[in-house]
Design a protein around this motif. Structure first.
Motif: not given
Ligand SMILES: CC(C)(COP(=O)(O)OP(=O)(O)OC[C@H]1O[C@@H](n2cnc3c(N)ncnc32)[C@H](O)[C@@H]1OP(=O)(O)O)[C@@H](O)C(=O)NCCC(=O)NCCS
Length: 191
Positions: A117-122
């Protein structure tokens, strides 16, 4: 090669209509686990409300099922509008199934979904004092760097690759077949 899960359990995504199963799982957590999951003591009403509002279209929840009962969950909730670059992740395993590798398996699936989902920060939804969660995170250091001081992890591979999307699709088709069997067996039992 993935390790088999304890008690012949399976991991698959929850469907939107399975909010009750997610709520019941969270309600079964003992006091300590509930505290770890929500960062403090919360009431049964809070959990019911939480599940009702969190299971929106954007939230991805992977569930660990044993004999058709949800015993563990990994939640990925994008923060902000569509195509968010940041998400919150949270994990919950019922006590008898803790420390058996289920959390690691759920984190792996959650990371794959985040990456696709192109998520870069968790943001890890847990207390900085949660030692087991930190140990778990350490295992994924190659893929993710965690900062438990500010409770933020960064996904190292920011772009989905055809292979990573395929891996998620394959995992889901397996999960789908298992889910169908589960529904069928419940229908047979009810009949
Ligand atoms: C934290 C939690 C998600 C971890 O999941 P889990 O299935 O118990 O963890 P795993 O078995 O995958 O273990 C992950 C690592 O933690 C460490 N670990 C496991 N059990 C441990 C214990 N009792 N004490 C300290 N570290 C431990 C190990 O390093 C392990 O890796 P290894 O098995 O390769 O050595 C789970 O215990 C849980 O739901 N706890 C209650 C809710 C909570 O605190 N959630 C976190 C909020 S996001």
């Amino acid at each position: 090669m993935q390790q088999p899960l304890p008690d012949g359990g399976v991991i698959r995504k929850l469907w939107i209509g399975e909010a009750d199963r997610y709520r019941d799982h969270l309600l079964r957590l003992d006091a300590e686990s509930r505290h770890g999951r929500f960062g403090g003591g919360v009431s049964d009403e809070f959990i019911a409300q939480y599940v009702a509002t969190t299971l929106g279209l954007n939230t991805v929840v992977h569930g660990y099922f044993v004999d058709g009962v949800l015993r563990g969950a990994g939640e990925l909730r994008p923060l902000g509008p569509a195509f968010a670059r940041e998400a919150e992740a949270a994990f919950s395993i019922e006590t008898p199934w803790q420390s058996l590798g289920v959390g690691s398996a759920l984190l792996e699936r959650t990371l794959l979904a985040a990456r696709n989902r192109g998520i870069k920060k968790l943001h890890m939804a847990c207390l900085a004092s949660n030692r087991r969660m930190q140990e778990l995170a350490r295992k994924f250091q190659a893929e993710l760097t965690f900062d438990f001081g500010s409770v933020v992890g960064e996904v190292a591979a920011p772009r989905p690759t055809p292979l990573s999307v395929l891996r998620e699709a394959v995992a889901d088709s397996h999960g789908f077949a298992t889910a169908m069997l589960d529904v069928q067996s419940r229908m047979i039992r009810a009949g």
